[in-house]
Design an enzyme around this catalytic site. Sequence first.
Site, PDB file in Angstrom:
ATOM      1  N   LYS A  56       0.879  -1.163   0.000  1.00 48.63           N
ATOM      2  CA  LYS A  56       0.000   0.000   0.000  1.00 48.63           C
ATOM      3  C   LYS A  56       0.918   1.214   0.000  1.00 48.63           C
ATOM      4  O   LYS A  56       1.712   1.410   0.908  1.00 48.63           O
ATOM      5  CB  LYS A  56      -0.901   0.041   1.243  1.00 48.63           C
ATOM      6  CG  LYS A  56      -1.903   1.185   1.187  1.00 48.63           C
ATOM      7  CD  LYS A  56      -2.234   1.827   2.527  1.00 48.63           C
ATOM      8  CE  LYS A  56      -1.192   2.769   2.992  1.00 48.63           C
ATOM      9  NZ  LYS A  56      -1.204   4.082   2.224  1.00 48.63           N
ATOM     10  N   GLU A  60      11.295   0.646   9.197  1.00 53.81           N
ATOM     11  CA  GLU A  60      12.207   1.735   8.821  1.00 53.81           C
ATOM     12  C   GLU A  60      11.487   3.029   9.181  1.00 53.81           C
ATOM     13  O   GLU A  60      10.609   3.483   8.452  1.00 53.81           O
ATOM     14  CB  GLU A  60      12.501   1.668   7.322  1.00 53.81           C
ATOM     15  CG  GLU A  60      13.252   0.437   6.895  1.00 53.81           C
ATOM     16  CD  GLU A  60      14.718   0.484   7.298  1.00 53.81           C
ATOM     17  OE1 GLU A  60      15.413  -0.510   7.107  1.00 53.81           O
ATOM     18  OE2 GLU A  60      15.152   1.529   7.806  1.00 53.81           O
ATOM     19  N   CYS A 106      14.319  10.840   5.729  1.00 59.08           N
ATOM     20  CA  CYS A 106      14.481  10.311   7.091  1.00 59.08           C
ATOM     21  C   CYS A 106      15.905  10.436   7.580  1.00 59.08           C
ATOM     22  O   CYS A 106      16.166  10.360   8.768  1.00 59.08           O
ATOM     23  CB  CYS A 106      14.070   8.857   7.110  1.00 59.08           C
ATOM     24  SG  CYS A 106      15.062   7.884   5.968  1.00 59.08           S
ATOM     25  N   GLU A 124      11.753  15.627  14.044  1.00 57.09           N
ATOM     26  CA  GLU A 124      12.157  15.630  12.639  1.00 57.09           C
ATOM     27  C   GLU A 124      11.594  16.900  12.010  1.00 57.09           C
ATOM     28  O   GLU A 124      10.389  17.087  11.988  1.00 57.09           O
ATOM     29  CB  GLU A 124      11.505  14.442  11.938  1.00 57.09           C
ATOM     30  CG  GLU A 124      12.393  13.415  11.443  1.00 57.09           C
ATOM     31  CD  GLU A 124      11.617  12.281  10.798  1.00 57.09           C
ATOM     32  OE1 GLU A 124      10.396  12.176  10.948  1.00 57.09           O
ATOM     33  OE2 GLU A 124      12.265  11.491  10.134  1.00 57.09           O
TER      34      GLU A 124
HETATM   35  N1  LIG Z   1      13.628   4.929   7.921  1.00 59.23           N
HETATM   36  C1  LIG Z   1      13.360   5.086   6.635  1.00 59.23           C
HETATM   37  O1  LIG Z   1      13.924   4.404   5.752  1.00 59.23           O
HETATM   38  C2  LIG Z   1      12.367   6.129   6.215  1.00 59.23           C
HETATM   39  C3  LIG Z   1      12.283   6.434   4.858  1.00 59.23           C
HETATM   40  C4  LIG Z   1      11.346   7.400   4.453  1.00 59.23           C
HETATM   41  C5  LIG Z   1      10.528   8.044   5.391  1.00 59.23           C
HETATM   42  N2  LIG Z   1      10.642   7.708   6.691  1.00 59.23           N
HETATM   43  C6  LIG Z   1       9.816   8.392   7.690  1.00 59.23           C
HETATM   44  O2  LIG Z   1       8.471   8.528   7.206  1.00 59.23           O
HETATM   45  C7  LIG Z   1       7.919   9.763   7.685  1.00 59.23           C
HETATM   46  C8  LIG Z   1       7.408  10.585   6.515  1.00 59.23           C
HETATM   47  O3  LIG Z   1       6.582   9.815   5.686  1.00 59.23           O
HETATM   48  P1  LIG Z   1       4.997   9.859   5.871  1.00 59.23           P
HETATM   49  O4  LIG Z   1       4.538  11.212   6.242  1.00 59.23           O
HETATM   50  O5  LIG Z   1       4.390   9.205   4.691  1.00 59.23           O
HETATM   51  O6  LIG Z   1       4.840   8.898   7.138  1.00 59.23           O
HETATM   52  P2  LIG Z   1       3.491   8.277   7.713  1.00 59.23           P
HETATM   53  O7  LIG Z   1       3.924   7.350   8.765  1.00 59.23           O
HETATM   54  O8  LIG Z   1       2.495   9.313   8.017  1.00 59.23           O
HETATM   55  O9  LIG Z   1       2.878   7.418   6.482  1.00 59.23           O
HETATM   56  C9  LIG Z   1       3.622   6.361   5.934  1.00 59.23           C
HETATM   57  C10 LIG Z   1       2.665   5.391   5.263  1.00 59.23           C
HETATM   58  O10 LIG Z   1       1.819   4.851   6.264  1.00 59.23           O
HETATM   59  C11 LIG Z   1       0.451   4.998   5.891  1.00 59.23           C
HETATM   60  N3  LIG Z   1      -0.337   5.094   7.100  1.00 59.23           N
HETATM   61  C12 LIG Z   1      -0.510   6.172   7.899  1.00 59.23           C
HETATM   62  N4  LIG Z   1      -1.297   5.846   8.954  1.00 59.23           N
HETATM   63  C13 LIG Z   1      -1.620   4.527   8.806  1.00 59.23           C
HETATM   64  C14 LIG Z   1      -2.408   3.592   9.545  1.00 59.23           C
HETATM   65  N5  LIG Z   1      -3.012   3.939  10.677  1.00 59.23           N
HETATM   66  N6  LIG Z   1      -2.508   2.311   9.090  1.00 59.23           N
HETATM   67  C15 LIG Z   1      -1.892   1.938   7.939  1.00 59.23           C
HETATM   68  N7  LIG Z   1      -1.135   2.767   7.196  1.00 59.23           N
HETATM   69  C16 LIG Z   1      -1.012   4.056   7.629  1.00 59.23           C
HETATM   70  C17 LIG Z   1       0.433   6.212   5.011  1.00 59.23           C
HETATM   71  O11 LIG Z   1      -0.707   6.184   4.170  1.00 59.23           O
HETATM   72  C18 LIG Z   1       1.726   6.031   4.233  1.00 59.23           C
HETATM   73  O12 LIG Z   1       1.513   5.133   3.167  1.00 59.23           O
HETATM   74  C19 LIG Z   1       9.039  10.466   8.404  1.00 59.23           C
HETATM   75  O13 LIG Z   1       8.948  10.230   9.786  1.00 59.23           O
HETATM   76  C20 LIG Z   1      10.292   9.800   7.856  1.00 59.23           C
HETATM   77  O14 LIG Z   1      11.363   9.857   8.759  1.00 59.23           O
HETATM   78  C21 LIG Z   1      11.551   6.768   7.147  1.00 59.23           C
HETATM   79  O1  LIG Z   2      13.742   9.131   3.619  1.00 56.78           O
HETATM   80  C1  LIG Z   2      14.515   8.196   3.814  1.00 56.78           C
HETATM   81  C2  LIG Z   2      15.021   7.405   2.653  1.00 56.78           C
HETATM   82  O2  LIG Z   2      15.505   6.191   3.138  1.00 56.78           O
HETATM   83  C3  LIG Z   2      15.923   8.244   1.861  1.00 56.78           C
HETATM   84  S1  LIG Z   2      17.369   7.538   1.247  1.00 56.78           S
HETATM   85  O3  LIG Z   2      17.319   6.068   1.418  1.00 56.78           O
HETATM   86  O4  LIG Z   2      18.486   8.130   1.971  1.00 56.78           O
HETATM   87  O5  LIG Z   2      17.393   7.897  -0.187  1.00 56.78           O
END
Ligand SMILES: NC(=O)c1ccc[n+]([C@@H]2O[C@H](COP(=O)([O-])OP(=O)(O)OC[C@H]3O[C@@H](n4cnc5c(N)ncnc54)[C@H](O)[C@@H]3O)[C@@H](O)[C@H]2O)c1
Ligand SMILES: O=C[C@H](O)CS(=O)(=O)O
Length: 483
Positions: A179, A255, A289, A386
Amino acid sequence: MLTNVDASLLKTCSFINGQWQAGPDSFAVTNPATQQVLLDVHGANADMAEVAVVAAAAAQAAWAAQPAQQRASVLLRWQQLLLQHKADLALLLTLEQGKPLTEAAAEIEYGASYLQWFAEEAKRLYGDLIPAPASDKRILVQRQPVGVVTAITPWNFPNAMMMRKAAAALAAGCSFVVKVAQQTPLSALACAELAQQAGVPSGIFNVLVGTDAQGMGEVLTQHPKVNKFSFTGSTAVGKKLLQQCATGVKRVSMELGGNAPFIVFAKADIEQAVTGLLAAKFRNAGQTCVCANRILVEESVLPDFLAMLLPKVKALKMAAGEQEGAQIGPLIDEKAIQKVEQLIEKALAAGAVLHCGGQRQAADSLFYPATVLTDVRADMEIAQQEIFGPVVAISSFNSEAQAIQLANATEYGLAGYFYSQDLAQVFRVADALQFGMLGINEGIISNAAAPFGGIKQSGYGREGSKYGLDDYTDLKYLYLGGL
Ligand SMILES: NC(=O)c1ccc[n+]([C@@H]2O[C@H](COP(=O)([O-])OP(=O)(O)OC[C@H]3O[C@@H](n4cnc5c(N)ncnc54)[C@H](O)[C@@H]3O)[C@@H](O)[C@H]2O)c1
Ligand SMILES: O=C[C@H](O)CS(=O)(=O)O
């Protein structure tokens, strides 16, 4: 404008069991030439998530039974198609997510690199033959695919965050249902189209798009046919999903969020540190992230560092991602830009000093300029959350011990960075910092050969590297007797 992108990629809202399927209230994108290719998708829901999981379960055994070399060939064809369509995929990604076209193209290459990496790793899913405690016995260990993998991914890297999981899952012989974020569905659907062209069998790679995240999430974390769940997103949502996975004791990878320190020691190459900060801070307008979130500069070099940094930050070009030379694109939505505004407002009220930026381009704009603050303290919210925006929040320190204490003062443990030319200091600080990944004199650390992942509340599991298939395989121990 969306140009030379195959309009058929924009035609529907989900891809399940090799078929394009509209959701109960979905709509096709009928005008592919619009800048906002997609505002809000009413597509799949929990019922369609169940259909996808059942289809993935039905297809998985045949995929796993294929020799690894055959699975690898399909993944490599998929990789070639992604690279062949890189320009279109990058344009699609920029138009739905906003990042500069150059970054979007780099993301397509990055996502495709996981297909190449895991196509090779698939052929090296070795087991063990272990000397047994008795001469007429043998101990064997074999690695088998976990089975049906489901995933939920974020909007900030709509191609790479999905491919980083799908490539490993398919290489291991698993089937995959993802998803994706409702803000950025098209990049994933385009990958599904190309997966089909590459020969990925129906049911092996499935994309769910819709606004019912909660409902679909419950299916993807709890359905009895799901063997493993992988999430990339915020820590808050990750905790919720983790609880849901516990009901069925699913294998899980998380992640999650980060709060990366970026430490500049007096023994750093200051110019190198400035270059590294520009890379670690402003990629995707600070919406990654692993972005440098807390900039910690040793007191004695702060004036020189600031003098070198400010002109470069002020020169960053803020423009729509598809514009030539764009370096800072828009933030993803109004909620995101208001969070940045509030963090800055509170920091200034608490004594931080603004050197540039600090105000959105216009009241209804999603563009926030590259901003530099100094005199930030650890007790300010901007140092504890963040930022997820193009904001350099600088604090100073007077000793190595203080820098380490400040850097580790977070519940997150994803990425950290530090700059020093003193090798003894490099090893001392690398040992002391509590993060899953460290950039040392380097601002960009993500690549398929490296084990990407965090500790503490940034999650667990590793994506990429020789460890990357561990989360998608089970170890089976065979005790051979009567020989
Ligand atoms: N560690 C990593 O590799 C990594 C990479 C990218 C982003 N991130 C983190 O993601 C965040 C930003 O992305 P975002 O705003 O999309 O995060 P988010 O957690 O709000 O959403 C991520 C995904 O989860 C879904 N989601 C949200 N609530 C849900 C629920 N209750 N049940 C099921 N699915 C749900 C969203 O639709 C989306 O697809 C930041 O905190 C960033 O640090 C981490
Ligand atoms: O937002 C976090 C992703 O993992 C970015 S990246 O993997 O550093 O490109």
